[in-house]
Write a protein that holds these residues in place. Sequence first.
Motif, PDB file in Angstrom:
ATOM      1  N   THR A   6       0.845  -1.198   0.000  1.00  0.00           N
ATOM      2  CA  THR A   6       0.000   0.000   0.000  1.00  0.00           C
ATOM      3  C   THR A   6       0.882   1.251   0.000  1.00  0.00           C
ATOM      4  O   THR A   6       0.613   2.219  -0.712  1.00  0.00           O
ATOM      5  CB  THR A   6      -0.962  -0.010   1.213  1.00  0.00           C
ATOM      6  N   ASP A   7       1.969   1.191   0.772  1.00  0.00           N
ATOM      7  CA  ASP A   7       2.944   2.306   0.779  1.00  0.00           C
ATOM      8  C   ASP A   7       3.531   2.526  -0.605  1.00  0.00           C
ATOM      9  O   ASP A   7       3.660   3.646  -1.078  1.00  0.00           O
ATOM     10  CB  ASP A   7       4.126   1.925   1.690  1.00  0.00           C
ATOM     11  N   GLY A  64       0.067   2.282  -3.522  1.00  0.00           N
ATOM     12  CA  GLY A  64      -1.155   3.062  -3.256  1.00  0.00           C
ATOM     13  C   GLY A  64      -2.399   2.204  -3.117  1.00  0.00           C
ATOM     14  O   GLY A  64      -2.480   1.089  -3.638  1.00  0.00           O
ATOM     15  N   ASP A  65      -3.370   2.764  -2.409  1.00  0.00           N
ATOM     16  CA  ASP A  65      -4.645   2.084  -2.121  1.00  0.00           C
ATOM     17  C   ASP A  65      -5.371   1.587  -3.364  1.00  0.00           C
ATOM     18  O   ASP A  65      -5.985   0.532  -3.357  1.00  0.00           O
ATOM     19  CB  ASP A  65      -5.601   3.063  -1.414  1.00  0.00           C
TER      20      ASP A  65
END
Length: 279
Positions: A184-185, A188-189
């Motif tokens: 996620t880092d 991204g979402d």
Amino acid sequence: MKKIVALLLAMLMVAGSLFALVSCGETEEAKGGVNTATETVEETVEETAEGKLVTVKEGKLIMATNAYFQPYEYYEGEKIIGIDAEIAAKIAEKLGLELEISDMAFDSIITAVDEGAADFGLAGMTVTEKRLEDVDFSISYASGVQSIIVPENSPIKSVDDLYADGAAYKVGVQLGTTGDIYATDDFGDDLVTSFTTGNEAVNALLGGDVQCVIIDNEPAKAFVANNTGLKILDTSYADEDYAACIKKGNTQLREAIDDAIEELIADGTIDAIVAKYIK
Ligand code: ARG
């Protein structure tokens, strides 16, 4: 095992159902199927086989885990087996306590330990700085690697392809795992989908909903072995250490678990357990 003092009657939120050893039921409830109830759990101070005092629930050593993580913890019929399950049995034996395994969502384990619904978590759990803010960790008993599973004919040839200019591969992960946090880092979402279990992430990969799954290497191998058309990339995504998590400040129990793990490493027990499950 000698019961020394019945210490406290602690009001704890205790799970009513399989995934429910959580007291912050909200996210779980949203997923459905959680049924929490308030129960009185007696905390006792117990003397271990080696004469140390540890505080546990009801004279038992309750282990929180998520049992969809072969070869560390998984079901064989009704029974939870695997490397962590066997190591926990040995730890409990050394402590002179009865082991009880409580299966729950991976992202509920730290809450269960923190709030006292379980004495410790053993779940192929990686030690991270962030988690150290909420729980203490034992010494490490194994190392892990975050691996990338792709379909055999995938255009993703190495981890670098995920970062390439214009690359927008959809990544599947297990909710709350380091794979989830790091991906996620990094991506991204929008590109990362978190599933409750690794199995669901792999099913999404097989169904083409995601283009890769980032998960620990040994479960990754099991998923590839149990499904056709998948492979693991040679390059790893992250290297990590696994340890047991214990409620912050329960130093007696942490030290007793540390001593037990140290002995189990020194006398070759952990190696033997690992060799049984990892050929
Ligand atoms: N090592 C990873 C982590 O700590 C994944 C562990 C998942 N374990 C499980 N029993 N499902 O975040």
